[in-house]
Write an enzyme that holds these catalytic residues in place. Sequence first.
Site: not given
Length: 315
Positions: A19, A41, A104-106, A131, A135, A195
């Site tokens: 991408t 993909d 991710t920690d998000e 996003y 995840k 962060r």
Amino acid sequence: MHHVIEHTEHHVTVLDKLTYAGNRASLAGLPDARLTFVQGDIVDAALVDELVAAADAVVHYAAESHNDNSLDEPRPFVDTNVIGTFTLLEAARRHGTRFHHISTDEVYGDLELDDPARFTETTPYNPSSPYSSTKAGSDLLVRAWVRSFGVPATLSNCSNNYGPYQHVEKFIPRQITNVLRGERPKLYGAGRNVRDWIHADDHSAAVLTILEKGVIGETYLIGADGEKNNKEVVEMILTALGQPADAYDHVVDRPGHDLRYAIDSSKLRTELGWAPRFSDFEAGLAATIAWYRDNEAWWAPQKDATEARYRAQGQ
Ligand code: TDX
């Protein structure tokens, strides 16, 4: 990729859609005999099945990863992060393949600036953005495929990465390349958001450790105790490049901007014996700045399009 080639004997097959965020030049210089590159993909079930059938292990890094883009156009995030993970899991299930899921920690949402707490493996999921919600969804799929179908999978949730080869849309390389081009860094809002920075090589070493020694079904948080607020980081970049520390602009804040992320990586350290090698953020940042200064040919083709997209969002 670079880390696995340098530190193991494994042959690696890279499946990448290329991408806007992918760059074939990131693999330049790696030995052809150790590496197969396939452009494709992860939602392509036939292709994924063929590749997984031939693999000893799948390490699933592929994702749409940029929060700002997910606010602008969420659909690719659902397709790649949710359906893509599902497609890979189904192939791993059919072939009984060892699977490691990168996340991710998000997924845990955010912490208050003055909260002494850090995320652990038992923190409840509470994602904020399109996003991070995709995840989080992908993590839950992996956990369900372990429990329901016995897929031999592990998971890791890492804090913010920095280092060479990072797309210039991300905070640190965006500001470094701005200064290298004579543009001012752009800080969202007041720049107080925190962060927890980790060098990408430390992340890679942690993933390899989990792949080799991790317990199936377990999640490991990866972090290097690198909490900094965005203003501090911009000031460090400006100073390292010989500019006045206040030569940056404040721009419009990100909607729903997570305040603070912080990782407690005790489980990974005590149970699997991993420790970060880049404990000095300033030194790691200096090396990263040097890499971008020396590798303009790698990032220059992405820079104009990235900045045009930011300009359109007032950032
Ligand atoms: O120009 C900028 N100015 C700015 O102040 C940019 C690009 C970002 N920021 C701020 C927003 C965040 O507080 O810097 C911080 C870091 O921003 P990003 O690099 O966009 O990272 P973040 O949103 O924290 O998410 C990153 O870390 C977790 C990755 O993009 C995710 O994929 C990963 O899961």
